[in-house]
Design a protein around this motif. Structure first.
Motif: not given
Ligand code: BDR
Ligand code: CA
Length: 332
Positions: A180, A183-184, A188, A190-191, A267, A269, A302, A304-306
Motif C-alpha cells: 500500500f 502505491f500511495s 486512480d 493504477r491504485l 478510492t 487510503r 494520498e 493508495n487503494a480502491r
C-alpha cells in the motif's frame, strides 16, 4: 476487447483453484503465468496444486513460478481446517506433468511487466509477500503493470481470522503495508483494487451451483477436482461458520479485476496494523474521509487503494457457474 495478459499470484487453496479456473474460462483473460506463495498451505504445496489445477483445466502450458516460503518478518503457520491438509479439500489430483518454472515468482512478475509495459494485470489471491518483494525489485512496478487487484482486507466490517483481520493480510501484514505504501499517490486507475470480505462474503456458492458446475462431466478429472475441493470447503463453512455454502473470495477478486462494473469501488487510503495483539492485520480505511483533517495525527492524505464496498453478487455467481461449467464441459 482483446484479452488482457494476466498473472495470478495464488496460495492454492480451494477458492484460489476456483479463481484459476474462472480465469482460464474467461474470454477477457490471457493467462500468461501463475506465481505461488505460502498461505493456506506451504509454498511447495501451492505450486504443486497450481500446476495440477491448470493441467486439469487444459492449461498445463501456463508458466508457474514458485514464490515466498514465509511472510516478511514472521513465521508461516498453515491452517488446514479451511482448505484441507494439502489445500484442495478431499480432491487428490495426480501430480501435473509440467514442472515449475526455473524463474522465481518475483522474476516472472517483474519480467512480464517489463516485457509488456502497461499491459499486464496482476491479481493476488494470497498473502502479499511476492508482490512486496516484486516491488522491492522493481519500484516502478505500479507504472509498468496494466492493473493490480488483490483479495484481502476487511474495510467496513470485521475480519475472519481475528475480529479485526482478514486471512491474507493477517498472514503477512508487513508485506501488505509495503504494497500500500508503494502505491500511495498513484493515479486512480493504477491504485490496487481491494476485494475484501465486505464483498466476498456476499458471493456464496451453494450445493445447486456446485452440481450445475460439475454437471456436464462429474467423473472427469476436472469435475472430480472441483467436487472434491469445493464440497470440503462447503463442509467447513457449514460446520464452523454456520453458512449453507462457501464463499468465493478469490474468484470474485478475479471477476472484479477483469470487470470493474461488478463492484462499487471507493478510492481511499488504507493503512495496515502490523502489530497489536488483536489488531494485527487490520486494514484501516479512511472511509469517513478524514484526509485533509486538521488534526496532527500523521494520517497521510494520498489515496493508495480502491476498495470494493458493493458488489453485484448474483450477477457474479451466474457468470461464475456459467463459465466454469463451460470449462468442465469442454474438458469432458
Ligand atoms: C482468503 O483466505 C484464504 O483462505 C482464501 O483462499 C482467500 O484468499 C479469504 O480470507
Ligand atoms: Ca487465497
Amino acid at each position: 476487447m482483446a484479452p488482457r495478459p494476466t498473472i495470478l499470484d495464488v496460495d492454492t487453496g480451494v477458492d484460489d483453484a476456483l479463481a484459476l479456473l474462472y480465469a482460464v474460462a474467461s474470454p477477457e483473460v490471457e493467462l500468461i503465468g501463475a506465481t505461488s506463495v505460502m498461505g493456506n498451505i506451504t509454498v511447495e504445496q501451492a505450486t504443486e496444486n497450481t500446476l495440477a489445477v491448470l493441467e486439469a483445466a487444459g492449461r498445463g502450458d501456463v508458466e508457474v513460478a514458485q514464490g515466498a516460503a514465509r511472510p516478511l518478518g514472521r513465521d508461516h503457520v498453515p491452517f488446514p481446517v479451511v482448505h484441507g491438509e494439502r489445500g484442495l479439500g478431499r480432491a487428490a489430483p495426480p501430480p501435473a506433468a509440467a514442472k515449475p518454472s526455473t524463474r522465481s515468482a518475483v522474476d516472472l512478475i517483474v519480467g512480464s511487466a517489463r516485457e509488456r509495459p502497461g499491459e499486464v494485470l496482476l491479481i493476488a489471491t494470497g498473502p502479499l509477500t511476492n508482490v512486496a518483494l516484486a516491488l522491492r525489485e522493481e519500484p516502478h512496478l505500479p507504472d509498468l503493470l496494466g492493473g493490480f487487484a488483490l483479495m484481502g482486507g476487511a474495510f467496513a466490517r470485521g475480519g475472519n481470522v481475528t475480529p479485526a483481520a482478514e486471512a491474507n493480510i493477517w498472514i503477512d501484514p508487513l508485506a501488505a503495508e509495503e504494497v500500500f505504501t508503494v502505491f500511495s499517490g498513484a493515479d486512480d486507475a493504477r491504485l490496487p483494487i481491494c476485494v475484501g470480505l465486505d464483498v466476498t462474503e456476499r458471493a456464496v456458492m451453494r450445493r445447486p451451483d456446485l452440481d450445475a458446475v460439475c454437471g456436464p462431466a462429474p467423473d472427469s478429472p476436472l469435475g472430480r477436482l472441483i467436487e472434491g475441493a469445493t464440497s470440503f470447503y462447503m463442509d467447513f463453512y457449514a460446520a464452523v461458520v454456520g453458512e449453507d455454502g462457501c464463499r468465493l473470495h478469490d474468484p470474485l477478486a478475479v471477476a472484479i479485476a477483469i470487470d470493474e462494473s461488478l463492484a462499487g469501488l471507493v478510492t481511499t487510503r488504507v493503512e495496515v496494523e502490523t502489530d497489536g495483539r488483536w489488531t494485527m492485520g487490520e486494514t484501516v480505511a479512511d472511509l469517513a474521509g478524514v484526509r485533509g483533517s486538521p488534526w496532527p495525527v500523521g494520517w497521510e492524505p494520498e489515496a493508495n487503494a480502491r476498495v470494493a464496498l458493493e458488489v453485484a453478487a448474483e450477477e457474479f455467481m451466474e457468470r461464475f457457474v456459467e463459465r466454469v461449467r463451460s470449462l468442465v464441459e469442454a474438458r469432458a
